[in-house]
Design an enzyme around this catalytic site. Structure first.
Site, PDB file in Angstrom:
ATOM      1  N   LYS A 139       1.192  11.272 -10.939  1.00  0.00           N
ATOM      2  CA  LYS A 139       1.663  11.560  -9.897  1.00  0.00           C
ATOM      3  C   LYS A 139       3.646  10.878 -10.023  1.00  0.00           C
ATOM      4  O   LYS A 139       4.021  11.911 -10.192  1.00  0.00           O
ATOM      5  CB  LYS A 139       1.431  10.742  -8.864  1.00  0.00           C
TER       6      LYS A 139
ATOM      7  N   GLN B  62      -2.882   2.603  -5.058  1.00  0.00           N
ATOM      8  CA  GLN B  62      -3.424   3.514  -5.916  1.00  0.00           C
ATOM      9  C   GLN B  62      -5.081   3.177  -5.576  1.00  0.00           C
ATOM     10  O   GLN B  62      -5.142   1.236  -5.796  1.00  0.00           O
ATOM     11  CB  GLN B  62      -3.233   3.444  -7.138  1.00  0.00           C
TER      12      GLN B  62
ATOM     13  N   ASP C  95      -0.356  10.025   2.008  1.00  0.00           N
ATOM     14  CA  ASP C  95      -1.648  10.272   2.084  1.00  0.00           C
ATOM     15  C   ASP C  95      -2.378  10.909   2.737  1.00  0.00           C
ATOM     16  O   ASP C  95      -3.430  11.155   2.525  1.00  0.00           O
ATOM     17  CB  ASP C  95      -2.665   9.040   1.472  1.00  0.00           C
TER      18      ASP C  95
END
Ligand code: NAP
Length: 282
Positions: A53, A97, A120
Protein backbone atom coordinates in the site's frame (compact mmCIF):
# COMPACT_ATOMS: atom_id res chain seq x y z
CA UNK A 1 -17.54 -20.09 -25.42
CA UNK A 2 -14.20 -18.81 -24.16
CA UNK A 3 -14.42 -15.99 -21.70
CA UNK A 4 -12.92 -12.56 -22.08
CA UNK A 5 -10.48 -11.98 -19.25
CA UNK A 6 -11.13 -8.91 -17.13
CA UNK A 7 -7.67 -7.63 -16.31
CA UNK A 8 -7.72 -5.92 -12.94
CA UNK A 9 -4.11 -4.93 -13.54
CA UNK A 10 -4.99 -2.96 -16.69
CA UNK A 11 -8.16 -1.36 -15.25
CA UNK A 12 -6.30 -0.44 -12.07
CA UNK A 13 -3.52 1.18 -14.10
CA UNK A 14 -6.01 3.28 -16.02
CA UNK A 15 -7.65 4.42 -12.79
CA UNK A 16 -4.25 5.23 -11.27
CA UNK A 17 -3.40 7.35 -14.31
CA UNK A 18 -6.58 9.34 -13.74
CA UNK A 19 -5.70 9.68 -10.06
CA UNK A 20 -2.28 10.95 -10.99
CA UNK A 21 -3.81 13.87 -12.83
CA UNK A 22 -6.13 14.59 -9.85
CA UNK A 23 -3.11 14.54 -7.55
CA UNK A 24 -1.27 16.99 -9.82
CA UNK A 25 -4.24 19.38 -9.74
CA UNK A 26 -4.32 19.11 -5.95
CA UNK A 27 -0.57 19.84 -5.83
CA UNK A 28 -1.23 23.06 -7.74
CA UNK A 29 -3.36 24.07 -4.79
CA UNK A 30 -0.69 22.94 -2.31
CA UNK A 31 -2.61 19.85 -1.25
CA UNK A 32 -0.83 16.51 -0.94
CA UNK A 33 -3.18 13.61 -0.11
CA UNK A 34 -2.04 11.81 3.03
CA UNK A 35 -2.76 8.23 4.07
CA UNK A 36 -1.88 6.92 7.54
CA UNK A 37 -1.44 3.19 7.85
CA UNK A 38 -1.47 1.80 11.36
CA UNK A 39 0.18 -1.56 11.88
CA UNK A 40 0.02 -3.36 15.20
CA UNK A 41 2.38 -6.29 15.74
CA UNK A 42 4.46 -8.34 13.40
CA UNK A 43 2.10 -10.41 11.28
CA UNK A 44 4.21 -11.04 8.11
CA UNK A 45 1.21 -11.02 5.74
CA UNK A 46 -0.01 -7.71 7.21
CA UNK A 47 3.49 -6.27 6.86
CA UNK A 48 3.55 -7.22 3.16
CA UNK A 49 0.08 -5.69 2.57
CA UNK A 50 1.18 -2.49 4.30
CA UNK A 51 4.38 -2.31 2.26
CA UNK A 52 2.42 -2.74 -0.98
CA UNK A 53 0.00 0.00 0.00
CA UNK A 54 2.87 2.34 0.85
CA UNK A 55 4.63 1.61 -2.44
CA UNK A 56 1.43 2.31 -4.37
CA UNK A 57 1.06 5.63 -2.53
CA UNK A 58 4.65 6.63 -3.25
CA UNK A 59 4.26 5.93 -6.97
CA UNK A 60 1.31 8.31 -7.21
CA UNK A 61 2.58 11.04 -4.92
CA UNK A 62 0.30 10.29 -1.99
CA UNK A 63 2.07 10.90 1.31
CA UNK A 64 1.97 7.67 3.27
CA UNK A 65 2.71 7.59 6.97
CA UNK A 66 3.32 4.30 8.71
CA UNK A 67 2.49 4.19 12.41
CA UNK A 68 3.79 1.00 14.01
CA UNK A 69 2.79 -0.30 17.41
CA UNK A 70 4.16 -3.34 19.18
CA UNK A 71 2.10 -6.53 19.39
CA UNK A 72 1.64 -5.88 23.12
CA UNK A 73 0.34 -2.32 22.62
CA UNK A 74 -2.88 -1.70 24.52
CA UNK A 75 -6.22 -0.88 22.96
CA UNK A 76 -6.02 2.51 24.66
CA UNK A 77 -2.66 3.29 23.00
CA UNK A 78 -4.12 2.44 19.60
CA UNK A 79 -7.21 4.57 20.25
CA UNK A 80 -4.92 7.49 21.18
CA UNK A 81 -3.02 7.11 17.91
CA UNK A 82 -6.29 7.16 15.97
CA UNK A 83 -7.46 10.24 17.85
CA UNK A 84 -4.27 12.08 16.89
CA UNK A 85 -4.61 11.04 13.25
CA UNK A 86 -8.28 12.11 13.21
CA UNK A 87 -7.10 15.61 14.20
CA UNK A 88 -4.09 15.72 11.87
CA UNK A 89 -4.81 18.02 8.92
CA UNK A 90 -2.11 16.38 6.78
CA UNK A 91 -3.93 13.04 6.97
CA UNK A 92 -6.90 12.41 4.66
CA UNK A 93 -7.26 8.70 5.16
CA UNK A 94 -6.67 6.32 8.08
CA UNK A 95 -6.29 2.61 7.62
CA UNK A 96 -5.80 0.20 10.49
CA UNK A 97 -4.36 -3.00 9.11
CA UNK A 98 -6.46 -5.99 10.18
CA UNK A 99 -6.38 -8.42 11.87
CA UNK A 100 -5.49 -6.83 15.20
CA UNK A 101 -4.03 -8.83 18.11
CA UNK A 102 -6.80 -10.66 20.01
CA UNK A 103 -6.67 -8.37 23.06
CA UNK A 104 -7.82 -5.40 20.95
CA UNK A 105 -11.47 -4.96 20.00
CA UNK A 106 -11.55 -4.38 16.22
CA UNK A 107 -15.07 -2.94 16.25
CA UNK A 108 -14.09 -0.33 18.83
CA UNK A 109 -11.02 0.62 16.81
CA UNK A 110 -12.90 0.96 13.51
CA UNK A 111 -15.56 3.05 15.22
CA UNK A 112 -12.84 5.38 16.56
CA UNK A 113 -11.76 6.36 13.05
CA UNK A 114 -13.42 9.54 11.83
CA UNK A 115 -15.98 8.49 9.17
CA UNK A 116 -14.58 11.34 7.03
CA UNK A 117 -11.15 9.63 7.03
CA UNK A 118 -12.39 6.03 6.89
CA UNK A 119 -11.00 5.29 3.43
CA UNK A 120 -11.47 1.53 3.95
CA UNK A 121 -15.23 2.16 4.22
CA UNK A 122 -15.59 -0.08 7.28
CA UNK A 123 -17.06 2.45 9.74
CA UNK A 124 -20.72 1.73 10.57
CA UNK A 125 -21.61 5.28 9.54
CA UNK A 126 -20.18 4.71 6.07
CA UNK A 127 -21.86 1.30 5.88
CA UNK A 128 -25.17 2.92 6.84
CA UNK A 129 -24.66 5.63 4.24
CA UNK A 130 -23.93 2.95 1.63
CA UNK A 131 -27.09 1.03 2.59
CA UNK A 132 -29.20 4.16 2.24
CA UNK A 133 -27.59 5.29 -1.00
CA UNK A 134 -25.80 8.34 0.42
CA UNK A 135 -22.35 9.59 -0.58
CA UNK A 136 -19.70 7.75 1.45
CA UNK A 137 -16.43 5.85 1.28
CA UNK A 138 -17.25 2.48 -0.26
CA UNK A 139 -15.33 -0.62 0.90
CA UNK A 140 -12.42 -1.01 -1.50
CA UNK A 141 -12.84 -4.60 -2.75
CA UNK A 142 -16.55 -4.43 -3.71
CA UNK A 143 -16.05 -0.89 -5.02
CA UNK A 144 -13.21 -2.14 -7.24
CA UNK A 145 -15.45 -4.90 -8.60
CA UNK A 146 -18.15 -2.36 -9.49
CA UNK A 147 -15.45 -0.41 -11.37
CA UNK A 148 -14.59 -3.63 -13.24
CA UNK A 149 -18.22 -4.01 -14.39
CA UNK A 150 -18.21 -0.38 -15.51
CA UNK A 151 -14.99 -0.81 -17.41
CA UNK A 152 -16.39 -3.70 -19.50
CA UNK A 153 -19.66 -1.77 -19.90
CA UNK A 154 -21.65 -4.52 -18.21
CA UNK A 155 -24.98 -3.37 -16.80
CA UNK A 156 -26.04 -5.18 -13.62
CA UNK A 157 -29.60 -3.92 -13.99
CA UNK A 158 -32.05 -6.83 -14.03
CA UNK A 159 -29.25 -9.40 -13.68
CA UNK A 160 -29.25 -12.18 -11.13
CA UNK A 161 -26.06 -11.88 -9.07
CA UNK A 162 -25.05 -14.67 -6.71
CA UNK A 163 -22.54 -13.53 -4.09
CA UNK A 164 -20.79 -16.37 -2.26
CA UNK A 165 -19.54 -15.17 1.12
CA UNK A 166 -21.13 -12.73 3.57
CA UNK A 167 -18.23 -11.06 5.38
CA UNK A 168 -18.65 -7.44 6.43
CA UNK A 169 -15.77 -6.29 4.24
CA UNK A 170 -16.47 -8.19 1.00
CA UNK A 171 -19.61 -10.32 0.63
CA UNK A 172 -22.25 -8.18 2.34
CA UNK A 173 -21.28 -4.83 0.80
CA UNK A 174 -20.76 -6.52 -2.58
CA UNK A 175 -24.37 -7.67 -2.67
CA UNK A 176 -25.56 -4.27 -1.49
CA UNK A 177 -23.68 -2.44 -4.26
CA UNK A 178 -25.09 -4.84 -6.89
CA UNK A 179 -28.57 -4.22 -5.48
CA UNK A 180 -28.00 -0.48 -5.80
CA UNK A 181 -27.25 -1.14 -9.49
CA UNK A 182 -30.68 -2.85 -9.78
CA UNK A 183 -29.47 -6.45 -9.76
CA UNK A 184 -31.43 -9.23 -8.05
CA UNK A 185 -29.06 -10.53 -5.41
CA UNK A 186 -28.74 -13.93 -3.77
CA UNK A 187 -26.24 -14.53 -0.96
CA UNK A 188 -24.72 -17.96 -0.41
CA UNK A 189 -22.51 -18.95 2.54
CA UNK A 190 -21.22 -21.91 4.48
CA UNK A 191 -24.74 -22.95 5.52
CA UNK A 192 -26.10 -22.95 1.96
CA UNK A 193 -26.87 -26.64 1.45
CA UNK A 194 -26.49 -26.79 -2.34
CA UNK A 195 -24.37 -24.02 -3.81
CA UNK A 196 -24.89 -25.20 -7.40
CA UNK A 197 -28.64 -24.83 -7.12
CA UNK A 198 -28.10 -21.07 -6.90
CA UNK A 199 -24.94 -20.46 -8.89
CA UNK A 200 -26.23 -22.27 -12.00
CA UNK A 201 -29.09 -19.76 -12.16
CA UNK A 202 -26.81 -16.73 -11.92
CA UNK A 203 -25.91 -14.24 -14.63
CA UNK A 204 -23.03 -13.16 -12.39
CA UNK A 205 -21.21 -15.26 -9.79
CA UNK A 206 -18.97 -13.44 -7.32
CA UNK A 207 -16.98 -15.81 -5.14
CA UNK A 208 -15.44 -14.45 -1.94
CA UNK A 209 -14.80 -17.52 0.16
CA UNK A 210 -11.15 -18.58 0.29
CA UNK A 211 -11.49 -22.21 -0.85
CA UNK A 212 -9.44 -23.32 -3.84
CA UNK A 213 -11.51 -25.21 -6.42
CA UNK A 214 -14.88 -24.28 -4.90
CA UNK A 215 -16.30 -23.12 -8.25
CA UNK A 216 -16.08 -25.58 -11.14
CA UNK A 217 -17.57 -25.45 -14.64
CA UNK A 218 -20.61 -27.31 -13.28
CA UNK A 219 -21.36 -24.40 -10.94
CA UNK A 220 -22.06 -21.84 -13.64
CA UNK A 221 -24.39 -21.43 -16.58
CA UNK A 222 -23.08 -20.85 -20.11
CA UNK A 223 -22.14 -17.19 -20.59
CA UNK A 224 -22.10 -16.20 -16.92
CA UNK A 225 -19.75 -13.51 -15.62
CA UNK A 226 -17.41 -14.92 -12.97
CA UNK A 227 -15.59 -12.72 -10.47
CA UNK A 228 -13.06 -14.42 -8.22
CA UNK A 229 -12.25 -12.39 -5.11
CA UNK A 230 -10.32 -15.03 -3.21
CA UNK A 231 -6.58 -15.03 -2.61
CA UNK A 232 -5.60 -18.59 -1.75
CA UNK A 233 -2.36 -20.54 -2.04
CA UNK A 234 -2.34 -23.85 -3.89
CA UNK A 235 -0.25 -26.85 -2.83
CA UNK A 236 2.81 -25.29 -4.53
CA UNK A 237 2.35 -22.00 -2.73
CA UNK A 238 1.09 -20.31 -5.90
CA UNK A 239 -1.58 -17.61 -5.57
CA UNK A 240 -5.01 -18.79 -6.78
CA UNK A 241 -8.70 -18.08 -6.31
CA UNK A 242 -11.87 -20.05 -5.54
CA UNK A 243 -12.58 -20.66 -9.22
CA UNK A 244 -11.05 -23.40 -11.37
CA UNK A 245 -10.01 -20.80 -13.91
CA UNK A 246 -8.96 -23.06 -16.80
CA UNK A 247 -12.24 -24.95 -17.02
CA UNK A 248 -14.61 -22.14 -16.02
CA UNK A 249 -13.17 -19.76 -18.63
CA UNK A 250 -14.40 -22.14 -21.36
CA UNK A 251 -18.00 -21.59 -20.24
CA UNK A 252 -18.11 -18.01 -18.89
CA UNK A 253 -18.47 -14.82 -20.93
CA UNK A 254 -16.13 -12.82 -18.65
CA UNK A 255 -13.81 -13.98 -15.90
CA UNK A 256 -11.27 -12.40 -13.55
CA UNK A 257 -7.89 -14.09 -13.07
CA UNK A 258 -6.01 -14.58 -9.79
CA UNK A 259 -3.52 -12.93 -9.56
CA UNK A 260 -4.16 -9.83 -11.69
CA UNK A 261 -7.91 -9.60 -11.09
CA UNK A 262 -9.63 -8.15 -8.07
CA UNK A 263 -6.43 -7.73 -6.01
CA UNK A 264 -4.98 -4.71 -7.88
CA UNK A 265 -8.41 -3.07 -7.86
CA UNK A 266 -8.67 -3.20 -4.06
CA UNK A 267 -5.48 -1.22 -3.51
CA UNK A 268 -6.41 1.21 -6.26
CA UNK A 269 -9.76 1.99 -4.66
CA UNK A 270 -7.96 2.72 -1.39
CA UNK A 271 -5.87 5.29 -3.26
CA UNK A 272 -9.01 6.57 -4.96
CA UNK A 273 -10.83 7.04 -1.64
CA UNK A 274 -7.80 8.84 -0.17
CA UNK A 275 -7.68 11.25 -3.10
CA UNK A 276 -11.46 11.87 -2.83
CA UNK A 277 -10.97 12.66 0.83
CA UNK A 278 -8.20 15.15 0.01
CA UNK A 279 -10.38 16.73 -2.69
CA UNK A 280 -13.07 17.35 -0.07
CA UNK A 281 -10.69 19.96 1.40
CA UNK A 282 -11.09 22.15 -1.69
P1 NAP B 1 -14.21 -14.49 5.42
O1 NAP B 1 -14.54 -13.40 6.38
O2 NAP B 1 -13.48 -15.70 5.89
O3 NAP B 1 -15.60 -14.96 4.76
C1 NAP B 1 -15.68 -16.11 3.98
C2 NAP B 1 -17.12 -16.37 3.62
O4 NAP B 1 -17.18 -17.58 2.88
C3 NAP B 1 -18.05 -16.55 4.83
O5 NAP B 1 -19.21 -15.78 4.67
C4 NAP B 1 -18.37 -18.05 4.82
O6 NAP B 1 -19.66 -18.35 5.27
C5 NAP B 1 -18.26 -18.36 3.35
N1 NAP B 1 -17.98 -19.79 3.11
C6 NAP B 1 -17.07 -20.58 3.73
N2 NAP B 1 -17.11 -21.82 3.22
C7 NAP B 1 -18.06 -21.81 2.27
C8 NAP B 1 -18.57 -22.80 1.38
N3 NAP B 1 -18.09 -24.05 1.38
N4 NAP B 1 -19.56 -22.46 0.53
C9 NAP B 1 -20.06 -21.20 0.52
N5 NAP B 1 -19.60 -20.22 1.33
C10 NAP B 1 -18.62 -20.52 2.20
O7 NAP B 1 -13.39 -13.96 4.20
P2 NAP B 1 -13.33 -12.51 3.46
O8 NAP B 1 -12.54 -11.58 4.26
O9 NAP B 1 -14.68 -12.13 2.98
O10 NAP B 1 -12.45 -12.93 2.20
C11 NAP B 1 -12.88 -13.92 1.29
C12 NAP B 1 -11.75 -14.25 0.34
O11 NAP B 1 -11.44 -13.09 -0.40
C13 NAP B 1 -10.44 -14.68 1.01
O12 NAP B 1 -9.79 -15.60 0.16
C14 NAP B 1 -9.63 -13.41 1.06
O13 NAP B 1 -8.24 -13.63 1.07
C15 NAP B 1 -10.06 -12.75 -0.22
N6 NAP B 1 -9.95 -11.30 -0.26
C16 NAP B 1 -9.39 -10.78 -1.36
C17 NAP B 1 -9.30 -9.43 -1.51
C18 NAP B 1 -8.71 -8.88 -2.77
O14 NAP B 1 -8.35 -7.74 -2.81
N7 NAP B 1 -8.63 -9.69 -3.83
C19 NAP B 1 -9.76 -8.57 -0.51
C20 NAP B 1 -10.36 -9.12 0.62
C21 NAP B 1 -10.47 -10.50 0.73
P3 NAP B 1 -20.14 -18.12 6.80
O15 NAP B 1 -20.44 -16.65 6.90
O16 NAP B 1 -21.33 -18.97 6.92
O17 NAP B 1 -19.01 -18.53 7.68
Amino acid sequence: MTAEIISGTAIAQELRNQLLSDIKSLANQSIVPGLAVVLVGNNPASRTYVKNKQKACEKLGIESRLVELEEAASEQELLEVIKELNNDKAIDGILVQLPLPPHIDETKVIEAISPEKDVDGFHPINIGRMMTGQACFLPCTPFGIIKMFESIDYSLSGKHVVVIGRSNIVGKPMGQLCLSKNATVTYCHSKTPDLKEFTTQADVVISAVGKTGLITKDHIKEGAVVIDVAMNRDENGKLCGDVLFDEVKEKASYITPVPGGVGPMTITMLLYNTVQSAKAKL
